[in-house]
Write a protein that holds these residues in place. Structure first.
Motif, PDB file in Angstrom:
ATOM      1  N   ASP A 237       0.815  -1.218   0.000  1.00  0.00           N
ATOM      2  CA  ASP A 237       0.000   0.000   0.000  1.00  0.00           C
ATOM      3  C   ASP A 237       0.846   1.265   0.000  1.00  0.00           C
ATOM      4  N   TYR A 238       2.115   1.110  -0.372  1.00  0.00           N
ATOM      5  CA  TYR A 238       3.061   2.226  -0.230  1.00  0.00           C
ATOM      6  C   TYR A 238       2.600   3.486  -0.966  1.00  0.00           C
ATOM      7  N   ALA A 239       2.428   3.383  -2.290  1.00  0.00           N
ATOM      8  CA  ALA A 239       2.116   4.581  -3.071  1.00  0.00           C
ATOM      9  C   ALA A 239       0.776   5.185  -2.631  1.00  0.00           C
ATOM     10  N   VAL A 251       2.897   1.874   6.188  1.00  0.00           N
ATOM     11  CA  VAL A 251       3.166   1.494   4.789  1.00  0.00           C
ATOM     12  C   VAL A 251       4.489   2.054   4.252  1.00  0.00           C
ATOM     13  N   CYS A 252       5.064   3.040   4.936  1.00  0.00           N
ATOM     14  CA  CYS A 252       6.391   3.531   4.509  1.00  0.00           C
ATOM     15  C   CYS A 252       7.447   2.578   5.060  1.00  0.00           C
ATOM     16  N   SER A 253       8.629   2.642   4.487  1.00  0.00           N
ATOM     17  CA  SER A 253       9.641   1.643   4.883  1.00  0.00           C
ATOM     18  C   SER A 253      10.145   1.864   6.308  1.00  0.00           C
ATOM     19  N   ARG A 254      10.165   3.107   6.772  1.00  0.00           N
ATOM     20  CA  ARG A 254      10.698   3.502   8.095  1.00  0.00           C
ATOM     21  C   ARG A 254      12.211   3.263   8.185  1.00  0.00           C
ATOM     22  N   LEU A 255      12.833   3.233   7.027  1.00  0.00           N
ATOM     23  CA  LEU A 255      14.278   2.979   7.037  1.00  0.00           C
ATOM     24  C   LEU A 255      15.102   4.256   7.205  1.00  0.00           C
ATOM     25  N   SER A 256      14.446   5.405   7.260  1.00  0.00           N
ATOM     26  CA  SER A 256      15.210   6.663   7.218  1.00  0.00           C
ATOM     27  C   SER A 256      16.281   6.807   8.306  1.00  0.00           C
ATOM     28  N   PRO A 257      16.005   6.493   9.586  1.00  0.00           N
ATOM     29  CA  PRO A 257      17.105   6.668  10.554  1.00  0.00           C
ATOM     30  C   PRO A 257      18.238   5.683  10.320  1.00  0.00           C
ATOM     31  N   TRP A 297      16.008  10.339  -4.754  1.00  0.00           N
ATOM     32  CA  TRP A 297      15.841  11.723  -4.273  1.00  0.00           C
ATOM     33  C   TRP A 297      16.750  11.969  -3.078  1.00  0.00           C
ATOM     34  N   ARG A 298      16.835  10.949  -2.244  1.00  0.00           N
ATOM     35  CA  ARG A 298      17.657  11.090  -1.037  1.00  0.00           C
ATOM     36  C   ARG A 298      19.063  11.576  -1.420  1.00  0.00           C
ATOM     37  N   SER A 299      19.673  10.854  -2.360  1.00  0.00           N
ATOM     38  CA  SER A 299      21.030  11.229  -2.763  1.00  0.00           C
ATOM     39  C   SER A 299      21.023  12.559  -3.513  1.00  0.00           C
ATOM     40  N   GLY A 356       9.541  10.931  17.003  1.00  0.00           N
ATOM     41  CA  GLY A 356      10.719  11.267  16.197  1.00  0.00           C
ATOM     42  C   GLY A 356      10.535  11.009  14.718  1.00  0.00           C
ATOM     43  N   TRP A 357       9.314  10.668  14.288  1.00  0.00           N
ATOM     44  CA  TRP A 357       9.094  10.410  12.861  1.00  0.00           C
ATOM     45  C   TRP A 357       7.712  10.882  12.447  1.00  0.00           C
ATOM     46  N   ILE A 358       7.614  11.402  11.243  1.00  0.00           N
ATOM     47  CA  ILE A 358       6.317  11.609  10.588  1.00  0.00           C
ATOM     48  C   ILE A 358       6.573  11.536   9.087  1.00  0.00           C
ATOM     49  N   ASN A 359       5.489  11.328   8.331  1.00  0.00           N
ATOM     50  CA  ASN A 359       5.677  11.106   6.887  1.00  0.00           C
ATOM     51  C   ASN A 359       6.000  12.390   6.143  1.00  0.00           C
ATOM     52  N   PHE A 360       6.389  12.223   4.891  1.00  0.00           N
ATOM     53  CA  PHE A 360       6.870  13.342   4.091  1.00  0.00           C
ATOM     54  C   PHE A 360       5.852  14.474   3.977  1.00  0.00           C
ATOM     55  N   ARG A 361       4.619  14.148   3.600  1.00  0.00           N
ATOM     56  CA  ARG A 361       3.647  15.215   3.354  1.00  0.00           C
ATOM     57  C   ARG A 361       3.409  16.047   4.615  1.00  0.00           C
ATOM     58  N   MET A 362       3.370  15.380   5.751  1.00  0.00           N
ATOM     59  CA  MET A 362       3.126  16.119   6.985  1.00  0.00           C
ATOM     60  C   MET A 362       4.357  16.949   7.395  1.00  0.00           C
ATOM     61  N   ARG A 363       5.557  16.440   7.061  1.00  0.00           N
ATOM     62  CA  ARG A 363       6.762  17.269   7.307  1.00  0.00           C
ATOM     63  C   ARG A 363       6.685  18.539   6.462  1.00  0.00           C
ATOM     64  N   ALA A 364       6.286  18.323   5.190  1.00  0.00           N
ATOM     65  CA  ALA A 364       6.219  19.467   4.275  1.00  0.00           C
ATOM     66  C   ALA A 364       5.171  20.460   4.777  1.00  0.00           C
ATOM     67  N   ILE A 390      14.416  11.737  14.296  1.00  0.00           N
ATOM     68  CA  ILE A 390      15.502  10.790  14.613  1.00  0.00           C
ATOM     69  C   ILE A 390      16.346  10.576  13.361  1.00  0.00           C
ATOM     70  N   ASP A 391      15.693  10.682  12.193  1.00  0.00           N
ATOM     71  CA  ASP A 391      16.415  10.413  10.944  1.00  0.00           C
ATOM     72  C   ASP A 391      17.114  11.647  10.394  1.00  0.00           C
ATOM     73  N   TYR A 392      17.352  12.652  11.224  1.00  0.00           N
ATOM     74  CA  TYR A 392      17.930  13.905  10.733  1.00  0.00           C
ATOM     75  C   TYR A 392      19.151  13.644   9.828  1.00  0.00           C
ATOM     76  N   GLU A 393      18.999  14.047   8.595  1.00  0.00           N
ATOM     77  CA  GLU A 393      20.061  13.853   7.586  1.00  0.00           C
ATOM     78  C   GLU A 393      20.274  15.239   6.975  1.00  0.00           C
ATOM     79  N   PRO A 394      21.364  15.921   7.336  1.00  0.00           N
ATOM     80  CA  PRO A 394      21.493  17.332   6.954  1.00  0.00           C
ATOM     81  C   PRO A 394      21.232  17.617   5.475  1.00  0.00           C
ATOM     82  N   ILE A 396      19.350  16.093   3.174  1.00  0.00           N
ATOM     83  CA  ILE A 396      17.923  16.072   2.810  1.00  0.00           C
ATOM     84  C   ILE A 396      17.218  17.207   3.535  1.00  0.00           C
ATOM     85  N   HIS A 397      17.548  17.314   4.801  1.00  0.00           N
ATOM     86  CA  HIS A 397      16.772  18.209   5.653  1.00  0.00           C
ATOM     87  C   HIS A 397      16.851  19.663   5.208  1.00  0.00           C
ATOM     88  N   TRP A 398      18.067  20.154   5.008  1.00  0.00           N
ATOM     89  CA  TRP A 398      18.185  21.589   4.700  1.00  0.00           C
ATOM     90  C   TRP A 398      17.721  21.877   3.272  1.00  0.00           C
TER      91      TRP A 398
HETATM   92  C1  LIG Z   1      10.991  19.611   5.700  1.00  0.00           C
HETATM   93  C2  LIG Z   1      11.450  18.200   5.471  1.00  0.00           C
HETATM   94  C3  LIG Z   1      12.552  17.718   6.128  1.00  0.00           C
HETATM   95  C4  LIG Z   1      13.003  16.407   5.922  1.00  0.00           C
HETATM   96  N1  LIG Z   1      14.095  15.975   6.618  1.00  0.00           N
HETATM   97  C5  LIG Z   1      14.534  14.710   6.453  1.00  0.00           C
HETATM   98  C6  LIG Z   1      15.650  14.243   7.188  1.00  0.00           C
HETATM   99  O1  LIG Z   1      16.267  14.966   7.978  1.00  0.00           O
HETATM  100  N2  LIG Z   1      16.038  12.945   6.993  1.00  0.00           N
HETATM  101  C7  LIG Z   1      15.387  12.123   6.120  1.00  0.00           C
HETATM  102  O2  LIG Z   1      15.768  10.959   5.990  1.00  0.00           O
HETATM  103  N3  LIG Z   1      14.343  12.561   5.399  1.00  0.00           N
HETATM  104  C8  LIG Z   1      13.883  13.816   5.542  1.00  0.00           C
HETATM  105  N4  LIG Z   1      12.797  14.247   4.820  1.00  0.00           N
HETATM  106  C9  LIG Z   1      12.261  13.407   3.726  1.00  0.00           C
HETATM  107  C10 LIG Z   1      11.150  12.392   4.072  1.00  0.00           C
HETATM  108  O3  LIG Z   1      10.103  13.008   4.736  1.00  0.00           O
HETATM  109  C11 LIG Z   1      11.667  11.207   4.881  1.00  0.00           C
HETATM  110  O4  LIG Z   1      12.814  10.671   4.267  1.00  0.00           O
HETATM  111  C12 LIG Z   1      10.664  10.072   4.994  1.00  0.00           C
HETATM  112  O5  LIG Z   1       9.473  10.546   5.554  1.00  0.00           O
HETATM  113  C13 LIG Z   1      11.283   8.970   5.859  1.00  0.00           C
HETATM  114  O6  LIG Z   1      10.400   7.903   6.067  1.00  0.00           O
HETATM  115  P1  LIG Z   1      10.642   6.473   5.399  1.00  0.00           P
HETATM  116  O7  LIG Z   1      12.034   6.019   5.626  1.00  0.00           O
HETATM  117  O8  LIG Z   1       9.560   5.579   5.847  1.00  0.00           O
HETATM  118  O9  LIG Z   1      10.485   6.856   3.863  1.00  0.00           O
HETATM  119  P2  LIG Z   1      10.167   5.984   2.579  1.00  0.00           P
HETATM  120  O10 LIG Z   1       9.010   6.605   1.921  1.00  0.00           O
HETATM  121  O11 LIG Z   1      10.105   4.554   2.888  1.00  0.00           O
HETATM  122  O12 LIG Z   1      11.417   6.292   1.639  1.00  0.00           O
HETATM  123  C14 LIG Z   1      12.619   5.533   1.654  1.00  0.00           C
HETATM  124  C15 LIG Z   1      13.800   6.452   1.840  1.00  0.00           C
HETATM  125  O13 LIG Z   1      13.886   7.381   0.774  1.00  0.00           O
HETATM  126  C16 LIG Z   1      14.350   8.643   1.251  1.00  0.00           C
HETATM  127  N5  LIG Z   1      13.296   9.635   1.026  1.00  0.00           N
HETATM  128  C17 LIG Z   1      11.958   9.447   1.093  1.00  0.00           C
HETATM  129  N6  LIG Z   1      11.309  10.576   0.761  1.00  0.00           N
HETATM  130  C18 LIG Z   1      12.256  11.481   0.493  1.00  0.00           C
HETATM  131  C19 LIG Z   1      12.215  12.843   0.089  1.00  0.00           C
HETATM  132  N7  LIG Z   1      11.078  13.485  -0.121  1.00  0.00           N
HETATM  133  N8  LIG Z   1      13.382  13.498  -0.090  1.00  0.00           N
HETATM  134  C20 LIG Z   1      14.552  12.861   0.104  1.00  0.00           C
HETATM  135  N9  LIG Z   1      14.653  11.578   0.471  1.00  0.00           N
HETATM  136  C21 LIG Z   1      13.519  10.896   0.665  1.00  0.00           C
HETATM  137  C22 LIG Z   1      14.628   8.462   2.730  1.00  0.00           C
HETATM  138  O14 LIG Z   1      15.977   8.127   2.909  1.00  0.00           O
HETATM  139  C23 LIG Z   1      13.732   7.295   3.096  1.00  0.00           C
HETATM  140  O15 LIG Z   1      14.196   6.582   4.198  1.00  0.00           O
HETATM  141  C24 LIG Z   1      12.321  15.570   5.008  1.00  0.00           C
HETATM  142  C25 LIG Z   1      11.198  16.059   4.356  1.00  0.00           C
HETATM  143  C26 LIG Z   1      10.757  17.348   4.576  1.00  0.00           C
HETATM  144  C27 LIG Z   1       9.543  17.855   3.871  1.00  0.00           C
END
Ligand SMILES: Cc1cc2nc3c(=O)[nH]c(=O)nc-3n(C[C@H](O)[C@H](O)[C@H](O)COP(=O)(O)OP(=O)(O)OC[C@H]3O[C@@H](n4cnc5c(N)ncnc54)[C@H](O)[C@@H]3O)c2cc1C
Length: 528
Positions: A237-239, A251-257, A297-299, A356-364, A390-394, A396-398
């Motif tokens: 159900d990811y997408a 449904v997200c991978s939660r692999l970010s940290p 996108w991450r890279s 320490g975690w929330i999904n992308f759309r809510m972060r945005a 918790i997954d702070y990755e400079p 991506i974050h900045w």
């Molecule tokens: C304001 C803001 C700040 C963010 N800061 C961080 C951060 O500090 N560290 C971080 O890992 N992600 C950050 N993100 C991106 C994204 O929200 C998270 O990577 C994602 O929610 C992590 O959950 P997941 O591992 O389940 O993601 P999944 O959806 O399972 O994605 C797999 C992996 O892809 C990468 N990824 C996913 N979405 C994005 C994206 N939009 N941009 C870049 N990489 C992505 C991550 O490494 C993630 O672990 C940020 C997004 C916003 C809007």
């Protein structure tokens, strides 16, 4: 080298005797944001050279930086514990921890035994770690110690042009995995006692309480477990489910940290995707494509910070540079505490505090609300979020903070409407009720806009707006209108457009360049 052999776990391993050690010197593997033994090129290369010291340095200056938080350390600490265990299983000796700044730590080791090489992954970190690495470069050159740094995210150091970046990334991530070394000869150098290290770190963080009661677990085992159950079932159900805070957590991978601290490498994940049967169920291929795109996108985002470290502090585009310079303490504090009066915004912020975690759309949405509706500096909002994620990755974050606050000049401005998002992403209000106990009794009809509740209903559901839960701190429609006007004014002229084109050339993905031009009015298509 080594001359002596012993059996461990049924395998023959080399043992260095103290006399070998003094004579030959050691190779230091400096673990940073790569807390694993697998797919770890510096470790394998160093192991082939001779005696290795696996070292992790707890740097007090790093922990004093404004973006550091106890929850990051907690995750790192768990990951270090597993790395230590894995090293013991491989070599009989564990990870050496040292508390101190890196150069004095290396200098002290070098005085006792010759460091023949320093081996690590390249790090794209904050301004502090960037300056630290430059000093390490100078110090190692002066000492005549070769420092070999390896790519780990497909990010290119010293990149001249973005052309061809995506092809290089694909090549890097689809290369064969580097197996952990068969054996490792570890230098007999003792670690600082682990309990003492933990105490020192806790003392450093003493003044920064951090209530993260539902934090993700660190360590490689958990990373592998998450990857496996994501690829087995959760990704189905990811997408569809990634945008709603109700479904995203599962449904997200939660692999970010784990990616942020390197308990798993991006190449390991791409490899696992490639091994998937894409026809195994309807929609699976689409979900895998969406997942892989995000890893790219991450890279892509980390590359931006690698190429332009100033983007941690300075607007990529100068158009808004002299705006949003001051923090309004009342508005800012309401946002940081989840007390804005907008239920979805507050629920997201409170979830972040607790997990320490929330999904992308809510972060945005959180970033956009702070920077557009409240017109607060993205740097301050970004620091607050960096300490909560918790997954702070400079990298991506900045880059994301700049993008979601309209500071890049090359992305569409996304002014999320916090009420519309609430109706769409949490229709029944279940997520809001979970994180805002004050609203727990409020029925669906009022949960998204509780300020509209008639007085009698407020009494019935024991939630007085303005007393138990705040009134909205801004008129969101008016605030969004003003933000739009400001953006139009700032980015409207020919000079601003020319600057956008130049930024797009430096940082833009080549795909998006083909799709849209920054000079088009599409840039001002303002989101709901
Ligand atoms: C304001 C803001 C700040 C963010 N800061 C961080 C951060 O500090 N560290 C971080 O890992 N992600 C950050 N993100 C991106 C994204 O929200 C998270 O990577 C994602 O929610 C992590 O959950 P997941 O591992 O389940 O993601 P999944 O959806 O399972 O994605 C797999 C992996 O892809 C990468 N990824 C996913 N979405 C994005 C994206 N939009 N941009 C870049 N990489 C992505 C991550 O490494 C993630 O672990 C940020 C997004 C916003 C809007």
């Amino acid at each position: 080298m080594p001359k002596h052999l012993a059996l461990r776990n049924g395998r023959e391993i080399g043992i260095m005797m103290p006399e070998d050690f003094a004579m030959h010197g050691i190779h230091i593997v400096w673990f940073k944001r790569d807390l694993r033994l697998h797919d770890h090129q510096p470790l394998v290369e160093a192991a082939a050279m001779g005696m290795v010291l696996p070292l992790y340095v707890v740097e007090p200056e790093a922990l004093r930086q404004a973006d550091a938080a106890p929850r990051h350390w907690h995750f790192v600490w768990q990951s270090l514990g597993e790395l230590d265990q894995a090293l013991k299983e491989l070599s009989g000796s564990g990870l050496v921890l040292r508390v101190g700044e890196i150069i004095p730590v290396l200098a002290a080791i070098h005085r006792k035994t010759s460091i023949l090489g320093l081996w690590s992954h390249q790090e794209t970190g904050n301004a502090w770690s960037y300056a630290r690495d430059r000093s390490v470069g100078i110090w190692t050159r002066k000492q005549g110690i070769p420092w070999r740094e390896y790519q780990q995210n497909g990010v290119v150091r010293g990149l001249k042009s973005r052309n061809g970046w995506s092809t290089a990334w694909k090549k890097f991530t689809s290369a064969s995995l580097i197996l952990s070394p068969d054996n490792l000869t570890v230098a007999p150098i003792s670690s600082d006692p682990w309990p003492q290290v933990q105490k020192q770190v806790q003392a450093l963080f003493n003044t920064r309480p951090d209530a993260c009661s539902k934090a993700q677990t660190g360590g490689r085992r958990e990373a592998m477990r998450l990857l496996e159950n994501f690829l087995q079932r959760r990704a189905a159900d990811y997408a569809r489910g990634m945008s709603s805070p109700l479904s995203a957590a599962s449904v997200c991978s939660r692999l970010s940290p784990h990616l942020a601290y390197g308990t798993i490498s991006v190449r390991e994940i791409i490899n696992a995707i490639k091994n998937q049967d894409l026809t195994k169920e309807k929609g699976w291929a689409r979900n895998m494509r969406a997942f892989e795109a995000r890893l790219a996108w991450r890279s892509h985002f980390i590359q931006k910070l690698e190429s332009e470290p100033e983007l941690e502090f300075r607007n990529l585009h100068p158009a808004l540079a002299d705006q949003r310079q001051h923090i309004d303490p009342i508005l800012f504090s309401a946002w940081t505490q989840g007390q804005t009066g907008f239920p979805l915004v507050d629920a997201c912020m409170r979830m972040l505090h607790a997990t320490g975690w929330i999904n992308f759309r809510m972060r945005a949405m959180l970033a956009a609300f702070a920077c557009y509706h409240l017109w607060q500096p993205w740097q301050a909002a970004g620091l607050h979020l960096a300490r909560l994620f918790i997954d702070y990755e400079p990298g991506i974050h900045w880059s994301q903070m700049q993008m979601q606050s309209g500071s890049t000049g090359i992305n569409a401005f996304r002014i999320y409407n916090p009420v519309k998002q609430s109706y769409e992403q949490d229709p029944s209000g279940q997520f809001i009720r979970r994180w805002i106990p004050e609203l727990a009794q409020v029925p669906k009809d009022w949960i998204h806009e509780p300020w509209r509740m008639p007085e009698m209903i407020q009494q019935t559901y024991q939630c007085r707006i303005g007393v138990d839960y705040p009134l909205p701190i801004v008129d969101h429609e008016k605030a969004a209108r003003i933000a739009r006007q400001r953006l139009r004014q700032a980015y409207g002229g020919p000079q601003a457009r020319a600057q956008s084109r130049e930024i797009l050339d430096r940082h833009g993905s080549r795909k998006s360049k083909a799709r849209k031009s920054p000079s088009s009015s599409q840039q001002l298509c303002l989101f709901e």
